[in-house]
Scaffold this active site. Structure first.
Site, short mmCIF file in Angstrom:
data_model
loop_
_atom_site.label_atom_id
_atom_site.label_comp_id
_atom_site.label_asym_id
_atom_site.label_seq_id
_atom_site.Cartn_x
_atom_site.Cartn_y
_atom_site.Cartn_z
N HIS A 21 0.85 -1.19 0.00
CA HIS A 21 0.00 0.00 0.00
C HIS A 21 0.89 1.24 0.00
CE1 HIS A 21 -2.87 3.04 1.28
NE2 HIS A 21 -3.79 2.23 0.78
N GLU A 79 -3.39 3.35 -7.27
CA GLU A 79 -3.84 4.40 -6.35
C GLU A 79 -2.87 5.58 -6.43
OE1 GLU A 79 -6.37 2.70 -2.79
OE2 GLU A 79 -4.29 3.00 -2.26
O1 G3P Z 1 -6.50 1.75 0.50
C1 G3P Z 1 -7.43 2.66 0.05
C2 G3P Z 1 -6.94 4.01 0.02
O2 G3P Z 1 -5.61 4.28 0.07
C3 G3P Z 1 -7.80 5.05 -0.53
O3 G3P Z 1 -8.09 5.88 0.53
O4 G3P Z 1 -9.45 7.46 1.76
O5 G3P Z 1 -8.90 7.89 -0.62
O6 G3P Z 1 -10.51 6.09 -0.04
P1 G3P Z 1 -9.31 6.90 0.39
#
Ligand code: G3P
Length: 214
Positions: A85, A133
């Site tokens: 992550h 991400e």
């Molecule tokens: O692991 C999920 C994450 O990093 C996304 O976070 O708070 O943007 O949904 P968020």
């Protein structure tokens, strides 16, 4: 669609969120799962919600103080794990080691990455799924599926070029059903999200909204 809710270390009640995940999962065709802190896995798994670890280390049983062993999270009730992550970055060799440790313990794997190039490298390690991400959108409430659709499409293509068996998820800023639909339209099979549920006043309502259009 797979909706994986990462609770990070937010001060929510992990059991209450897990019960909401379980109940909403039963009311939709979508697959919902929750990734609590390691110390909460057992209590969360007891709710019947699909439970994931947030991380496992590239280790075996032995002298590894402070590490998280894949077999131990399975004993506690986890069926899958995130790896690499953005908030728990690993070197490539350690990502490989963590994927192998998870496979050894029979955990499903999602390897996270920042961009399409890293997604290609992650897919080459043979996890069950990869998740793109962009770090700058994490926790902002600005959904990657709408703010940066190119990175999602590029990640889908990068993974397919390496291994068509590897599923692709996306995450960062996703908090509504429209965000999830937009992600699906870009070719991903699921979403990874955190604050939209973990920081919601009513996590169950937030989850219902997420899956409502699916
Ligand atoms: O692991 C999920 C994450 O990093 C996304 O976070 O708070 O943007 O949904 P968020």
């Amino acid at each position: 669609m797979f909706v994986l809710v990462n609770l990070k270390t937010y001060p929510c009640d992990p059991v209450a969120v897990a019960e909401a995940v379980r109940d909403v999962d039963e009311s939709t065709d979508a697959r919902l799962a929750v990734a609590p802190q390691a110390a909460h896995i057992e209590r969360v798994a007891e709710t019947g919600a699909e439970t994931w670890a947030q991380h496992v280390d590239p280790i075996e049983h032995g002298s590894n103080t402070g590490h998280t062993l894949a077999e131990s999270v399975v004993d506690a009730g986890a069926v899958g794990t995130l790896i690499n992550h953005s908030e728990q970055r690993l070197k490539l060799a350690d990502i490989d080691g963590s994927v192998r440790a998870a496979e050894r313990a029979d955990l499903e794997t999602v390897v996270c990455a920042n961009n399409a190039e890293q997604i290609g490298a992650a897919a080459a390690l043979g996890p069950d799924a990869v998740a793109v991400e962009p770090p700058e959108l994490i926790g902002t409430g600005t959904p990657v599926s709408q703010a940066d659709p190119d990175i999602v499409e590029d990640a889908v293509e990068a993974a397919a070029n390496v291994d068509s068996e590897v599923s692709v998820l996306c995450g960062a800023g996703i908090s509504t059903g429209d965000d999830v639909v937009a992600a699906g339209d870009l070719g991903v099979e699921g979403v990874l999200l955190a604050s939209g549920v973990a920081k919601a006043d009513d996590p169950q309502a937030a989850l219902e909204d997420l899956v409502e259009p699916l």
